[in-house]
Each structure stands twice: as structure tokens, then as C-alpha cells.
Scaffold this motif. Structure first.
Motif, PDB file in Angstrom:
ATOM      1  N   ALA A   1       0.769  -1.144   0.067  1.00 31.08           N
ATOM      2  CA  ALA A   1      -0.174  -0.044   0.085  1.00 31.08           C
ATOM      3  C   ALA A   1       0.832   1.202  -0.126  1.00 31.08           C
ATOM      4  O   ALA A   1       0.496   2.350  -0.558  1.00 31.08           O
ATOM      5  CB  ALA A   1      -0.933   0.131   1.068  1.00 31.08           C
ATOM      6  N   VAL A   2       2.033   1.074   0.789  1.00 29.26           N
ATOM      7  CA  VAL A   2       2.776   2.264   0.946  1.00 29.26           C
ATOM      8  C   VAL A   2       3.443   2.616  -0.554  1.00 29.26           C
ATOM      9  O   VAL A   2       3.544   3.628  -0.917  1.00 29.26           O
ATOM     10  CB  VAL A   2       3.662   2.376   1.933  1.00 29.26           C
ATOM     11  N   THR A   3       3.958   1.671  -1.274  1.00 31.74           N
ATOM     12  CA  THR A   3       4.403   1.678  -2.558  1.00 31.74           C
ATOM     13  C   THR A   3       3.470   2.126  -3.543  1.00 31.74           C
ATOM     14  O   THR A   3       3.741   3.048  -4.290  1.00 31.74           O
ATOM     15  CB  THR A   3       5.056   0.205  -2.909  1.00 31.74           C
ATOM     16  N   THR A   4       2.162   1.964  -3.586  1.00 30.44           N
ATOM     17  CA  THR A   4       1.349   2.369  -4.297  1.00 30.44           C
ATOM     18  C   THR A   4       1.064   3.784  -4.291  1.00 30.44           C
ATOM     19  O   THR A   4       0.994   4.467  -5.155  1.00 30.44           O
ATOM     20  CB  THR A   4      -0.230   1.415  -4.092  1.00 30.44           C
ATOM     21  N   GLY A   5       0.705   4.140  -2.961  1.00 30.79           N
ATOM     22  CA  GLY A   5       0.831   5.696  -2.615  1.00 30.79           C
ATOM     23  C   GLY A   5       2.003   6.341  -3.091  1.00 30.79           C
ATOM     24  O   GLY A   5       1.803   7.481  -3.567  1.00 30.79           O
ATOM     25  N   TRP A   6       3.253   6.100  -2.805  1.00 28.98           N
ATOM     26  CA  TRP A   6       4.347   6.690  -3.289  1.00 28.98           C
ATOM     27  C   TRP A   6       4.380   6.762  -4.900  1.00 28.98           C
ATOM     28  O   TRP A   6       4.930   7.828  -5.325  1.00 28.98           O
ATOM     29  CB  TRP A   6       5.629   5.653  -2.885  1.00 28.98           C
ATOM     30  N   VAL A   7       4.342   5.754  -5.580  1.00 30.09           N
ATOM     31  CA  VAL A   7       4.365   5.801  -6.988  1.00 30.09           C
ATOM     32  C   VAL A   7       3.037   6.761  -7.593  1.00 30.09           C
ATOM     33  O   VAL A   7       3.575   7.590  -8.081  1.00 30.09           O
ATOM     34  CB  VAL A   7       3.793   4.309  -7.863  1.00 30.09           C
ATOM     35  N   ALA A   8       2.003   6.886  -6.778  1.00 25.80           N
ATOM     36  CA  ALA A   8       0.671   7.711  -7.304  1.00 25.80           C
ATOM     37  C   ALA A   8       1.432   9.335  -7.031  1.00 25.80           C
ATOM     38  O   ALA A   8       1.387  10.285  -7.725  1.00 25.80           O
ATOM     39  CB  ALA A   8      -0.206   7.539  -6.564  1.00 25.80           C
ATOM     40  N   ALA A   9       2.358   9.428  -5.951  1.00 27.61           N
ATOM     41  CA  ALA A   9       2.693  10.869  -5.349  1.00 27.61           C
ATOM     42  C   ALA A   9       3.675  11.322  -6.513  1.00 27.61           C
ATOM     43  O   ALA A   9       3.664  12.467  -6.820  1.00 27.61           O
ATOM     44  CB  ALA A   9       3.057  10.802  -4.081  1.00 27.61           C
ATOM     45  N   ARG A  10       4.490  10.426  -6.732  1.00 27.12           N
ATOM     46  CA  ARG A  10       5.620  10.731  -7.764  1.00 27.12           C
ATOM     47  C   ARG A  10       5.137  11.294  -9.024  1.00 27.12           C
ATOM     48  O   ARG A  10       5.465  12.300  -9.521  1.00 27.12           O
ATOM     49  CB  ARG A  10       6.465   9.647  -7.958  1.00 27.12           C
ATOM     50  N   LEU A  11       4.104  10.617  -9.700  1.00 24.27           N
ATOM     51  CA  LEU A  11       3.478  10.657 -10.775  1.00 24.27           C
ATOM     52  C   LEU A  11       2.726  11.943 -10.851  1.00 24.27           C
ATOM     53  O   LEU A  11       2.604  12.756 -11.970  1.00 24.27           O
ATOM     54  CB  LEU A  11       2.555   9.690 -11.476  1.00 24.27           C
ATOM     55  N   SER A  12       2.130  12.405  -9.714  1.00 25.80           N
ATOM     56  CA  SER A  12       1.157  13.300  -9.728  1.00 25.80           C
ATOM     57  C   SER A  12       1.997  14.803  -9.903  1.00 25.80           C
ATOM     58  O   SER A  12       1.409  15.947 -10.300  1.00 25.80           O
ATOM     59  CB  SER A  12       0.330  13.588  -8.371  1.00 25.80           C
ATOM     60  N   LYS A  13       3.195  14.872  -9.428  1.00 24.71           N
ATOM     61  CA  LYS A  13       4.162  15.763  -9.533  1.00 24.71           C
ATOM     62  C   LYS A  13       4.371  16.139 -10.969  1.00 24.71           C
ATOM     63  O   LYS A  13       4.638  17.373 -11.460  1.00 24.71           O
ATOM     64  CB  LYS A  13       5.477  15.588  -8.782  1.00 24.71           C
ATOM     65  N   HIS A  14       4.104  15.198 -11.735  1.00 23.14           N
ATOM     66  CA  HIS A  14       4.462  15.404 -13.291  1.00 23.14           C
ATOM     67  C   HIS A  14       3.105  15.417 -14.145  1.00 23.14           C
ATOM     68  O   HIS A  14       2.987  15.226 -15.603  1.00 23.14           O
ATOM     69  CB  HIS A  14       5.208  14.268 -14.004  1.00 23.14           C
ATOM     70  N   GLY A  15       1.901  15.772 -13.441  1.00 22.83           N
ATOM     71  CA  GLY A  15       0.705  15.973 -14.185  1.00 22.83           C
ATOM     72  C   GLY A  15      -0.323  14.855 -14.323  1.00 22.83           C
ATOM     73  O   GLY A  15      -1.332  14.947 -15.063  1.00 22.83           O
ATOM     74  N   VAL A  16       0.240  13.537 -13.533  1.00 20.03           N
ATOM     75  CA  VAL A  16      -0.532  12.500 -13.941  1.00 20.03           C
ATOM     76  C   VAL A  16      -1.651  12.413 -12.698  1.00 20.03           C
ATOM     77  O   VAL A  16      -1.371  12.652 -11.665  1.00 20.03           O
ATOM     78  CB  VAL A  16       0.308  11.231 -13.924  1.00 20.03           C
ATOM     79  N   PRO A  17      -2.990  12.190 -13.072  1.00 16.70           N
ATOM     80  CA  PRO A  17      -4.056  12.245 -11.743  1.00 16.70           C
ATOM     81  C   PRO A  17      -3.801  11.048 -10.593  1.00 16.70           C
ATOM     82  O   PRO A  17      -3.258  10.180 -11.111  1.00 16.70           O
ATOM     83  CB  PRO A  17      -5.139  11.947 -12.639  1.00 16.70           C
TER      84      PRO A  17
END
Length: 452
Positions: free
Chosen positions: A340-356
Motif C-alpha cells: 500500500a505504501v509503495t502504491t501511494g508513493w508511485v501515485a505521489a511521484r506521478l502526480s508531480k508530473h501531471g498524472v492524476p
């Protein structure tokens, strides 16, 4: 030319591109996500104009050509070449299989020069007869050397721009060379292959059957540990000038993997185009097919010496490795939390580049899922005896073994037996070469949402 230069070389005028099915567009098309490994591409205003022009037609100038190259190199799109009239010689290695050869020659036709290399068949007459019937030149080796040596024997007689290697148990379509040859209008391309699909040896026009030579339905720029990491030489079109000394004759199996990786290391582009298909006659006997898989596996160790770090059976990011490791240690709650932590970390990194965020969570969750599936496949292929041995140890290790066997059970039975046969071959090759490189998992700090 170095491997770093080609990104600054535009795709030639007249090429089109087709976007990979996995690509997603965000913020009005200014942010693209996809590729293998996955990445985010942000477009400037000029880049957006070039993208609009590309989607409406073909490369027309340097700006559209540079964007097309960048999209193709990133795996976000695949080249759509113009029509071509190839200058090509077809090379077919064969040993004894004269019935297969006759069928192959009939499909190849007479539009291009054909060189058949008889790899010291005990009875050369049927080979010579088939070649005479279809107008092919035959070259006979005095001693058998395997497919690599047979193909190399033909190279001095090739004076065309391209050389097509075709195995004698393949059946090609009349237009396959013309369809692939258009890719070579891009001078960066040094090799290109069709999709090799399996068929029954006794019913080549019938339904398709599984083949280990099938690289799948998705186009790709071939790269070690990429979505398509190598190409088989059952059917392969290569630029003659890029071949150099040809195949490594010391490799009885895996010579095609070695050649493709050397072409890539030299800075060339190697493409997989599954819109073109070639049929390959598969063994009728399941036992014969498994023996072949075993022999393919023996090539991993010698290849690992020639190409270090490219044959890991399992590739994990440190974060997903923690989740998998905790699960295999019998700690499911901790493994779930780590995932779960890994999933959230990936989403946070992608969000910085404009991915919802919502899409980023899907990417992260899929990365964790793929890590477990990859572990299952590697477990069947190489580590099944270790899992069984764990079952004799204390309770926690027994739980870990049970989880590992459960994961392994998610692999379909036919795939499982194929993988097990290949894995036994890998271990056999490791024993011969005195190396454990092909059985060691690799933990890399690349993006955990990437596809190794």
C-alpha cells in the motif's frame, strides 16, 4: 554512432506513428504516460503542435521528425513506415529437414535471391533437389556447426542491402519482406522482425498453437529487459552492413539473442513489428517441445558471461521487493502495508508530473501486482525446489512455502511446465559455466511502475 546520438536524429519524412495501446493522455494532450518502462512526457507548445501534425498525417519536417523519434524511443508510439522495394537475400539454414525446407521455399518464392546452407546433412540429395525445384542456391558445409555457423557460411555470398534469415520450418507470407523493409528507410534501424506464430507441422494452414518464439501482439523497440527483450532468428531481417562477423558460432542456442544485443549495443535500432506474421511449425510431441525449452535454457549462462546483468529471472524495485520479501517470510499484514505504501508513493511521484492521483494509484497497484506475478513465474521456473524444501522447516517457513506454492499455482499448467523445463536448462547451463548470474534476482532503483 553512439547510443546517445539517435534521439537527436529525426524519424525520416514520410513515416507515420501509431500510439501504443497503453498510452494515456492528460491535460488536453500535453502530458503523456506510457512506454516500457513507463514514463511521463510533457510537451511544450511547439511539441503539442508537432503532435497534432503527427496525429493527422506523417513526418513532414524536422520538428515532427524529432518528436516522432522521441515517442518511438520512449515506447509511446511505433513507426509506421512507407512502402518499400527491398534489396534482400534470403538465407535458410537446414539440416535433414527437406520436407520442411520444400514447404518453406515454396512460401519464400523467387522474387529475391535465396541461399540455402546445408549443415552437413547425412543425405544431401533431398536438400539439393528441393533447392533445384525452387531455384535456390545451395551451399553445403562439410561438418555440422549449428544454425549460427550455417548462417555465417552464407554471408560472403550476400551482396544486397538486407539479409533475411528464415528457418526451414517457417512459412512466410508473400508480402512479409516488403512490409518489414520499409522500416529500413530509417537509417538507424539495423534489424526488424515479424511476429512468429506457431502452427501444427501437419496442418500449417490450420489453427495457431502456442510457440516460445512468439513475442506477443504489441510492437516494440527491442531492448534488453524491455517488453520485447530479444528477437528469434526464425525470421529476422537485418541490414547487411551491420552484421560484421555475424553470429557467435560458439553459441549453439541463444545466438540470436547475442546478435540482437550486439546490434543494440552498437547504437542501432532493432524493431519488432507484429503486424507482419510468419508461421513456425511447432513439434507435434509435447516431450520434444519441452526438450527444446530445456535446451533454450542452457543458453542463459553463456549469454550472461557475454552480456552481464541482462538475464535476471526477476526484476524488482526495492519497495516492491520489500512487499514480496515480507510475504515470503510469512508476514502477510506487513507485506500488505508495504504494498500500500509503495502504491501511494508511485501515485505521489506521478502526480508531480501531471498524472492524476487516481490513475497513479492504478499504476502503483499494478506494479505491486506484477512483482508478485513475476515472483510466481520465477518460482515455477527456477525456485520450485527451494519452496518445497522450505516446507520441511519450522511453521513460519512453512507458511512462506505455502504462499510461494500458491503464487506458483497461479501460473497456467502448460506455461508452468514450459517454464520448469526452461529453468532446468538454466541450472544445467549454470553448472557448465560455473556461474549463478542467470538465477539471481535483480533489485533496481528504476521506477517501480516500469515494466522490466
Amino acid at each position: 554512432m553512439s547510443a546517445a546520438e539517435p534521439s537527436h536524429v529525426p524519424l525520416p519524412v514520410g513515416f507515420g506513428v501509431t500510439f501504443d495501446p497503453g498510452v494515456r493522455f492528460f491535460h488536453g494532450g500535453t502530458v503523456l504516460w506510457g512506454g516500457h518502462p513507463s514514463r511521463v512526457l510533457k510537451l511544450t507548445t511547439a511539441g503539442r503542435r508537432a503532435l497534432t501534425a503527427l496525429t493527422r498525417g506523417t513526418v513532414t519536417d524536422r520538428a515532427t521528425g524529432l518528436l516522432a523519434r522521441r515517442l518511438v524511443d520512449a515506447g509511446l508510439a511505433h513507426p509506421r513506415p512507407p512502402a518499400a522495394r527491398p534489396s534482400v537475400t534470403v538465407v535458410i539454414p537446414v539440416r535433414e529437414q527437406h520436407d520442411d525446407l520444400a514447404r518453406c521455399l515454396a512460401s519464400v518464392g523467387t522474387a529475391h535471391p535465396v541461399i540455402v546452407v546445408d549443415d552437413a546433412s547425412p543425405d544431401p540429395a533431398p536438400i539439393a533437389s528441393a533447392c533445384a525445384r525452387f531455384g535456390a542456391r545451395v551451399v553445403r558445409r562439410a561438418v555440422p556447426g549449428g544454425p549460427a555457423a550455417a548462417r555465417n557460411t552464407a554471408l560472403p555470398g550476400v551482396d544486397t542491402e538486407l539479409v533475411a534469415f528464415v528457418d526451414s520450418d517457417c512459412i512466410v507470407a508473400p508480402t512479409w519482406l516488403a512490409e518489414l523493409a520499409g522500416h529500413f528507410a530509417d537509417h538507424m534501424v539495423t534489424a526488424c522482425a515479424p511476429r512468429v506464430v506457431g502452427c501444427s507441422r501437419h496442418d500449417v494452414d490450420g489453427d495457431l498453437v502456442p510457440s516460445p518464439l512468439d513475442m506477443g501482439p504489441h510492437a516494440a523497440v527491442v531492448a534488453p529487459m524491455g517488453r520485447v527483450s530479444y528477437l528469434p532468428t526464425a525470421a529476422l531481417l537485418v541490414r547487411r552492413a551491420a552484421l560484421g562477423g555475424g553470429f557467435d558460432e560458439q553459441l549453439r542456442y541463444g545466438e540470436d539473442v547475442d546478435l540482437v544485443w550486439r546490434l543494440i549495443d552498437a547504437g542501432g535500432r532493432v524493431l519488432y513489428d507484429p503486424t507482419v506474421r510468419v508461421r513456425h511449425a511447432e513439434p507435434e510431441s509435447r516431450r520434444t517441445a519441452l526438450v527444446r525449452r530445456f535446451r533454450y535454457g542452457t543458453s542463459a549462462a553463456p549469454l550472461s558471461r557475454r552480456h552481464p546483468g541482462r538475464l535476471a529471472p526477476l526484476v524488482l524495485h526495492p519497495a516492491t521487493a520489500v512487499a514480496v520479501g515480507l510475504a515470503l517470510l510469512g508476514r502477510p499484514a506487513a507485506a500488505t502495508l508495504a504494498g500500500a505504501v509503495t502504491t501511494g508513493w508511485v501515485a505521489a511521484r506521478l502526480s508531480k508530473h501531471g498524472v492524476p492521483w487516481r490513475f497513479g494509484l492504478r499504476v502503483g497497484g499494478r506494479a505491486v501486482q506484477q512483482s508478485f506475478l513475476g515472483t510466481a513465474r520465477a518460482g515455477v521456473q527456477l525456485y520450485l525446489p527451494l519452496l518445497l524444501a522450505l516446507a520441511t522447516l519450522p511453521r513460519r517457513q512453512q507458511r512462506a512455502a505455502a504462499l510461494g506454492l500458491l503464487l506458483a499455482g497461479s501460473v497456467p499448467p502448460r506455461e508452468a511446465t514450459d517454464r520448469l523445463a526452461y529453468g532446468l536448462g538454466v541450472w544445467r547451463g549454470c553448472a557448465r559455466e560455473h556461474t549463478f548470474a542467470p538465477v539471481r534476482p535483480l533489485v533496481t532503483r528504476g521506477h517501480p511502475g516500469a515494466t522490466p
